[in-house]
Write a protein that holds these residues in place. Structure first.
Motif, PDB file in Angstrom:
ATOM      1  N   GLY A  89     -46.783 -11.356 -27.585  1.00  0.00           N
ATOM      2  CA  GLY A  89     -47.327 -12.337 -26.659  1.00  0.00           C
ATOM      3  C   GLY A  89     -47.283 -11.919 -25.213  1.00  0.00           C
ATOM      4  O   GLY A  89     -47.501 -12.728 -24.335  1.00  0.00           O
ATOM      5  N   ALA A  90     -47.013 -10.641 -24.947  1.00  0.00           N
ATOM      6  CA  ALA A  90     -46.917 -10.198 -23.552  1.00  0.00           C
ATOM      7  C   ALA A  90     -47.749  -8.936 -23.334  1.00  0.00           C
ATOM      8  O   ALA A  90     -48.900  -9.018 -22.921  1.00  0.00           O
ATOM      9  CB  ALA A  90     -45.465  -9.976 -23.171  1.00  0.00           C
ATOM     10  N   VAL A  91     -47.176  -7.762 -23.615  1.00  0.00           N
ATOM     11  CA  VAL A  91     -47.822  -6.505 -23.246  1.00  0.00           C
ATOM     12  C   VAL A  91     -47.593  -5.445 -24.311  1.00  0.00           C
ATOM     13  O   VAL A  91     -46.508  -5.339 -24.876  1.00  0.00           O
ATOM     14  CB  VAL A  91     -47.242  -5.997 -21.894  1.00  0.00           C
ATOM     15  N   LEU A 130     -60.707   0.581 -20.470  1.00  0.00           N
ATOM     16  CA  LEU A 130     -60.171  -0.048 -21.674  1.00  0.00           C
ATOM     17  C   LEU A 130     -58.857  -0.797 -21.453  1.00  0.00           C
ATOM     18  O   LEU A 130     -58.621  -1.821 -22.089  1.00  0.00           O
ATOM     19  CB  LEU A 130     -59.979   1.006 -22.765  1.00  0.00           C
ATOM     20  N   ALA A 131     -58.001  -0.277 -20.596  1.00  0.00           N
ATOM     21  CA  ALA A 131     -56.684  -0.886 -20.379  1.00  0.00           C
ATOM     22  C   ALA A 131     -56.789  -2.011 -19.354  1.00  0.00           C
ATOM     23  O   ALA A 131     -57.677  -2.003 -18.497  1.00  0.00           O
ATOM     24  CB  ALA A 131     -55.694   0.173 -19.904  1.00  0.00           C
ATOM     25  N   ASP A 132     -55.878  -2.961 -19.449  1.00  0.00           N
ATOM     26  CA  ASP A 132     -55.825  -4.011 -18.433  1.00  0.00           C
ATOM     27  C   ASP A 132     -55.287  -3.463 -17.112  1.00  0.00           C
ATOM     28  O   ASP A 132     -55.665  -3.935 -16.046  1.00  0.00           O
ATOM     29  CB  ASP A 132     -54.955  -5.172 -18.919  1.00  0.00           C
ATOM     30  N   ARG A 133     -54.406  -2.469 -17.202  1.00  0.00           N
ATOM     31  CA  ARG A 133     -53.844  -1.794 -16.031  1.00  0.00           C
ATOM     32  C   ARG A 133     -53.475  -0.379 -16.430  1.00  0.00           C
ATOM     33  O   ARG A 133     -53.159  -0.129 -17.591  1.00  0.00           O
ATOM     34  CB  ARG A 133     -52.530  -2.467 -15.569  1.00  0.00           C
ATOM     35  N   TRP A 134     -53.453   0.514 -15.464  1.00  0.00           N
ATOM     36  CA  TRP A 134     -52.876   1.833 -15.691  1.00  0.00           C
ATOM     37  C   TRP A 134     -52.296   2.327 -14.377  1.00  0.00           C
ATOM     38  O   TRP A 134     -52.669   1.866 -13.302  1.00  0.00           O
ATOM     39  CB  TRP A 134     -53.886   2.803 -16.306  1.00  0.00           C
ATOM     40  N   SER A 135     -51.339   3.243 -14.489  1.00  0.00           N
ATOM     41  CA  SER A 135     -50.658   3.747 -13.297  1.00  0.00           C
ATOM     42  C   SER A 135     -50.034   5.103 -13.602  1.00  0.00           C
ATOM     43  O   SER A 135     -49.942   5.516 -14.754  1.00  0.00           O
ATOM     44  CB  SER A 135     -49.580   2.752 -12.838  1.00  0.00           C
ATOM     45  N   GLU A 149     -51.507  -0.346 -19.914  1.00  0.00           N
ATOM     46  CA  GLU A 149     -51.008  -1.592 -20.476  1.00  0.00           C
ATOM     47  C   GLU A 149     -52.153  -2.473 -20.946  1.00  0.00           C
ATOM     48  O   GLU A 149     -53.220  -2.513 -20.321  1.00  0.00           O
ATOM     49  CB  GLU A 149     -50.172  -2.363 -19.446  1.00  0.00           C
ATOM     50  N   PHE A 150     -51.866  -3.175 -22.046  1.00  0.00           N
ATOM     51  CA  PHE A 150     -52.813  -4.120 -22.626  1.00  0.00           C
ATOM     52  C   PHE A 150     -52.106  -5.472 -22.726  1.00  0.00           C
ATOM     53  O   PHE A 150     -51.039  -5.559 -23.320  1.00  0.00           O
ATOM     54  CB  PHE A 150     -53.231  -3.678 -24.035  1.00  0.00           C
TER      55      PHE A 150
END
Length: 159
Positions: A89-91, A130-135, A149-150
């Motif tokens: 339910g998170a990441v 594709l990812a919600d975030r990347w770093s 991260e998804f």
């Protein structure tokens, strides 16, 4: 060997009930393929079924990050590392670390577009799409980690 940091949600708070999978692979094309295959098997064990949209998307991101580690981050005699972490339910977090800290990818949001004749330069564009975030993060004692991260949907609450 470094210990991965405690997974955190986008808010920066630690994730609860996180599952983590960590494995090192040879910095070869075979190692990159194996990373992708083991990642989808692990996701299936965590309830993200093989062939589902999230499984296929995460597999593509693992494949791109592992290929980059092998191609651009390879240091002879050093492996790359894959860390998957999931908090229900998170990441879902995918991290690929290599031993080369000198060659860092551009920051998220600043990727240039390759020309039609270019045969490289599209992998991180895929990750960004594709990812919600990347770093990108420094890795102690040496190297870098690329993280994608998804956001996972929350399970419905039963009344």
């Amino acid at each position: 060997m470094t210990t991965p940091a405690t997974p955190t949600a986008p808010s920066g708070l630690p994730l609860r009930a996180a599952h983590t999978f960590t494995q090192r692979f040879s910095s070869t094309p075979r190692g990159a393929r194996l990373a992708r295959r083991l990642a989808v098997l692990q996701l299936d064990r965590w309830g993200i079924p093989l062939g589902s949209e999230l499984s296929d998307t995460a597999a593509l991101v693992v494949a791109e990050l592992a290929a980059n580690a092998v191609t651009h981050g390879r240091v002879p005699g050093r492996d790359f590392e894959l860390v998957l972490s999931r908090a229900p339910g998170a990441v879902l977090r995918v991290e690929v670390s290599d031993a080369s800290g000198e060659r860092r990818p551009p920051a998220p949001g600043s990727l240039g577009r390759p020309g039609p004749a270019d045969d490289a330069g599209r992998g991180l564009l895929l990750v960004e799409a594709l990812a919600d975030r990347w770093s990108v993060h420094d890795r102690v004692p040496v190297g870098k980690t690329v993280r994608a991260e998804f956001d996972l949907p929350c399970r419905p609450q039963h009344s």
